[in-house]
Design a protein around this motif. Sequence first.
Motif, mmCIF file in Angstrom:
data_model
loop_
_atom_site.group_PDB
_atom_site.id
_atom_site.type_symbol
_atom_site.label_atom_id
_atom_site.label_comp_id
_atom_site.label_asym_id
_atom_site.label_seq_id
_atom_site.Cartn_x
_atom_site.Cartn_y
_atom_site.Cartn_z
ATOM 1 N N UNK A 75 0.787 -1.224 0.000
ATOM 2 C CA UNK A 75 0.000 0.000 0.000
ATOM 3 C C UNK A 75 0.821 1.276 0.000
ATOM 4 N N UNK A 76 2.115 1.171 -0.168
ATOM 5 C CA UNK A 76 2.962 2.368 -0.235
ATOM 6 C C UNK A 76 2.951 2.924 -1.643
ATOM 7 N N UNK A 77 2.986 4.245 -1.747
ATOM 8 C CA UNK A 77 2.957 4.912 -3.050
ATOM 9 C C UNK A 77 4.344 5.466 -3.364
ATOM 10 N N UNK A 78 4.786 5.202 -4.586
ATOM 11 C CA UNK A 78 6.084 5.676 -5.062
ATOM 12 C C UNK A 78 5.898 6.442 -6.361
ATOM 13 N N UNK A 79 6.775 7.414 -6.570
ATOM 14 C CA UNK A 79 6.864 8.103 -7.855
ATOM 15 C C UNK A 79 8.232 7.778 -8.440
ATOM 16 N N UNK A 80 8.225 7.383 -9.695
ATOM 17 C CA UNK A 80 9.462 7.032 -10.384
ATOM 18 C C UNK A 80 9.566 7.885 -11.637
ATOM 19 N N UNK A 81 10.717 8.529 -11.816
ATOM 20 C CA UNK A 81 10.997 9.256 -13.052
ATOM 21 C C UNK A 81 11.984 8.431 -13.855
ATOM 22 N N UNK A 82 11.637 8.211 -15.131
ATOM 23 C CA UNK A 82 12.444 7.361 -15.994
ATOM 24 C C UNK A 82 12.713 8.089 -17.306
ATOM 25 N N UNK A 83 13.971 8.087 -17.733
ATOM 26 C CA UNK A 83 14.345 8.655 -19.025
ATOM 27 C C UNK A 83 13.638 7.832 -20.099
ATOM 28 N N UNK A 84 12.781 8.462 -20.861
ATOM 29 C CA UNK A 84 11.956 7.757 -21.838
ATOM 30 C C UNK A 84 12.760 7.241 -23.031
ATOM 31 N N UNK A 88 16.411 4.568 -18.232
ATOM 32 C CA UNK A 88 17.214 4.757 -17.029
ATOM 33 C C UNK A 88 16.366 5.414 -15.955
ATOM 34 N N UNK A 89 16.373 4.831 -14.768
ATOM 35 C CA UNK A 89 15.629 5.414 -13.656
ATOM 36 C C UNK A 89 16.387 6.632 -13.163
ATOM 37 N N UNK A 90 15.723 7.781 -13.198
ATOM 38 C CA UNK A 90 16.341 9.033 -12.796
ATOM 39 C C UNK A 90 16.080 9.353 -11.329
ATOM 40 N N UNK A 91 14.913 8.965 -10.851
ATOM 41 C CA UNK A 91 14.547 9.266 -9.475
ATOM 42 C C UNK A 91 13.492 8.282 -8.981
ATOM 43 N N UNK A 92 13.618 7.900 -7.740
ATOM 44 C CA UNK A 92 12.637 7.042 -7.083
ATOM 45 C C UNK A 92 12.338 7.689 -5.746
ATOM 46 N N UNK A 93 11.081 7.999 -5.523
ATOM 47 C CA UNK A 93 10.706 8.695 -4.302
ATOM 48 C C UNK A 93 9.461 8.079 -3.706
ATOM 49 N N UNK A 94 9.523 7.800 -2.422
ATOM 50 C CA UNK A 94 8.347 7.290 -1.718
ATOM 51 C C UNK A 94 7.519 8.467 -1.248
ATOM 52 N N UNK A 95 6.234 8.417 -1.535
ATOM 53 C CA UNK A 95 5.321 9.442 -1.070
ATOM 54 C C UNK A 95 5.074 9.214 0.408
ATOM 55 N N UNK A 96 5.193 10.247 1.175
ATOM 56 C CA UNK A 96 5.007 10.148 2.622
ATOM 57 C C UNK A 96 3.536 10.025 2.956
ATOM 58 N N UNK A 97 3.229 9.276 4.006
ATOM 59 C CA UNK A 97 1.869 9.168 4.502
ATOM 60 C C UNK A 97 1.473 10.491 5.130
ATOM 61 N N UNK A 98 0.252 10.896 4.888
ATOM 62 C CA UNK A 98 -0.230 12.157 5.472
ATOM 63 C C UNK A 98 -0.724 11.972 6.872
#
Length: 98
Positions: A75-84, A88-98
């Motif tokens: 149930x954790x949410x992540x945002x991943x930025x990938x060079x299209x 190549x994965x540019x960034x991986x960030x876990x969204x913090x729980x509110x």
Amino acid sequence: MTRLALIVALLAGPALADEDDQDRARRALEAGEILPLSEILAAAEAVRPGRVIEVELERDAGLWVYELELVTAEGRIYEIEIDAATATVLELEREEDD
């Protein structure tokens, strides 16, 4: 609707902004500027397995970048930025729980 647009629409559902985004992705794919979405999704899965809930394709500093939001089995949410262009994965960030 092209296959790429259909895949993006099915994966993104209501999160897909509009038809222009689909057209832009199709044109970039046909021009060889980006990889097929299946390769981008495989790169994301290799880094952080989960269900993709949002897909965006943006131009950032001259690069095509896919921004994916996914939810893991826990149930954790992540945002991943990938060079299209390279997957190549540019960034991986876990969204913090509110």
